[in-house]
Scaffold this motif. Structure first.
Motif, PDB file in Angstrom:
ATOM      1  N   SER A 197      31.572  42.385  41.879  1.00  0.00           N
ATOM      2  CA  SER A 197      33.088  42.388  41.734  1.00  0.00           C
ATOM      3  C   SER A 197      33.742  41.097  42.329  1.00  0.00           C
ATOM      4  O   SER A 197      33.055  40.457  42.886  1.00  0.00           O
ATOM      5  CB  SER A 197      33.455  43.668  42.455  1.00  0.00           C
ATOM      6  N   ASP A 198      35.086  40.903  41.924  1.00  0.00           N
ATOM      7  CA  ASP A 198      35.906  39.902  42.397  1.00  0.00           C
ATOM      8  C   ASP A 198      35.803  39.919  44.153  1.00  0.00           C
ATOM      9  O   ASP A 198      35.603  39.032  44.801  1.00  0.00           O
ATOM     10  CB  ASP A 198      37.324  39.932  42.007  1.00  0.00           C
ATOM     11  N   GLN A 231      33.618  41.271  46.236  1.00  0.00           N
ATOM     12  CA  GLN A 231      32.230  40.972  46.285  1.00  0.00           C
ATOM     13  C   GLN A 231      32.067  39.493  46.351  1.00  0.00           C
ATOM     14  O   GLN A 231      31.355  38.812  47.213  1.00  0.00           O
ATOM     15  CB  GLN A 231      31.125  41.578  45.617  1.00  0.00           C
ATOM     16  N   TYR A 239      39.718  45.335  49.204  1.00  0.00           N
ATOM     17  CA  TYR A 239      39.018  44.025  49.686  1.00  0.00           C
ATOM     18  C   TYR A 239      39.780  43.022  50.268  1.00  0.00           C
ATOM     19  O   TYR A 239      39.439  42.331  51.221  1.00  0.00           O
ATOM     20  CB  TYR A 239      38.376  43.459  48.272  1.00  0.00           C
TER      21      TYR A 239
END
Length: 368
Positions: A143-144, A146, A176
């Protein structure tokens, strides 16, 4: 050791020889976070690109620990300064561990062969950003949020004293964002790294920054601590807000109040009225709110969203004339909503208002 790890002297930035911003002065010490904020297109990214020499300055000097960066070798700069930009980097056919390991390039030589010590640094950086489980995964498949952690690990692998970040939270959800900023704050505190970053989310800038530089109309408009910047309505002027308002204490944006005389009176306090204020605003219903002490949790939202707010001075008993003022407003409303779950000595005035409304209005009072 110089007082400022990075500072600029008369820095002028722009494109194709045309100045965009002149005479920029930035200063950041070890263990500090310096954040650039301002409207879109004001020049925040241009300044950062000029500091890292992705874009050559049109004038002035950028110093790294007292040394003019224009005279430093690229490898020497890379050993002191690392970069995380917003270009959503997507290296192909690479694992996350390989992406992070690319940050060791200032130390590995031309062939890029990692030693055991280099690999240990990579694992340490992945652990710092809580990405150990991603080490063998394809960078294309995560994902973005991560990806941002892995790219930050790559930056950390350079063992920098300064990290420059351009909108590091742009593509991240709140989970995030909070995680990334927590990691950055810990790096600054524990490793005494200096951070220079730009942010669109001014509420995050308020919470994370030691100093803030405000860019407006292609100029440095103001520089100071969050307490200095977030005061006196400055943020609304910086962004040219013509609708809604920004709460400088809580770091939130509220939409504009619905125009017109109040049709509903909301009895709230202690945060109980805020969801109702916002619901009425969404429904296009002008309302009044009260009685609120000026230091009540409800007060900022009420002032932003209500057509009229009945307040009393903080820490003071509610005066009879304030109660009379609220009753006069109730007389012209079609409905009263009481959000207060219980009454005590400090909000007994609102008990009086609820009882008065019950005797004057046929509407059922509740918070639904």
């Amino acid at each position: 050791m110089h007082e400022f790890l990075v500072h600029t002297d008369g820095l002028t930035v722009g494109y194709r020889g045309v100045p965009l911003i002149r005479d920029i002065t930035l200063q950041v010490r070890r263990g500090e976070i310096l954040t650039l904020i301002g409207p879109n297109g004001a020049g925040k990214s241009t300044i950062l690109k000029s500091i890292i020499r992705q874009l050559m300055p049109l004038g002035g000097t950028v110093y790294l620990d007292g040394r003019d960066m224009s005279g430093m070798h690229e490898r020497a700069i890379a050993q002191r300064l690392s970069v995380l930009m917003t270009d959503r980097s997507r290296p192909e056919l690479m694992t996350c561990g390989e992406v992070a390991a690319a940050g060791r390039y200032p130390y590995t030589g031309r062939l890029g062969i990692l030693s055991a010590a280099d690999r240990a640094k990579v694992h340490e950086a992945m652990a710092l950003v809580h990405a150990e489980a991603l080490y063998d995964r394809s960078f294309d498949e995560i994902s973005d949020g991560q990806r941002q952690r892995v790219l930050l690990a790559r930056a950390i692998c350079q063992e920098p004293e300064v990290i420059v970040l351009d909108e590091p939270t742009s593509f991240l959800d709140i989970h995030y964002k909070a995680e990334l900023l927590t990691i950055l704050k810990r790096l600054v505190r524990e490793k005494q790294i200096a951070l220079i970053l730009s942010l669109h989310e001014i509420d995050l800038a308020q919470k994370i920054s030691d100093r803030i530089v405000c860019i407006r109309s292609h100029a440095v408009d103001r520089c100071g601590t969050p307490e200095e910047i977030f005061s006196g309505g400055y943020l609304e002027r910086l962004y040219g807000m013509t609708a809604g308002s920004f709460d400088e204490h809580y770091g939130g944006i509220e939409l504009a109040a619905v125009p017109g005389p109040p049709r509903v009176f909301v009895i709230g306090g202690g945060g109980s009225g805020i969801p109702v204020y916002r619901r009425l605003q969404r429904q296009g219903i002008p309302f009044a709110a009260g009685i609120l002490h000026e230091n009540d949790l409800d007060c900022p939202a009420a002032r932003a969203l209500a057509a009229q707010v009945i307040t009393e001075q903080a820490w003071q008993p509610v005066r009879p004339q304030t109660i009379a003022q609220a009753k006069a407003v109730i007389d012209h409303c079609a409905q009263v909503l009481c959000c207060v779950p219980a009454f005590g000595p400090l909000n007994n005035c609102n008990r009086q208002l609820a009882e008065y409304a019950g005797s004057r209005l046929a509407a059922v009072m509740d918070s639904t």
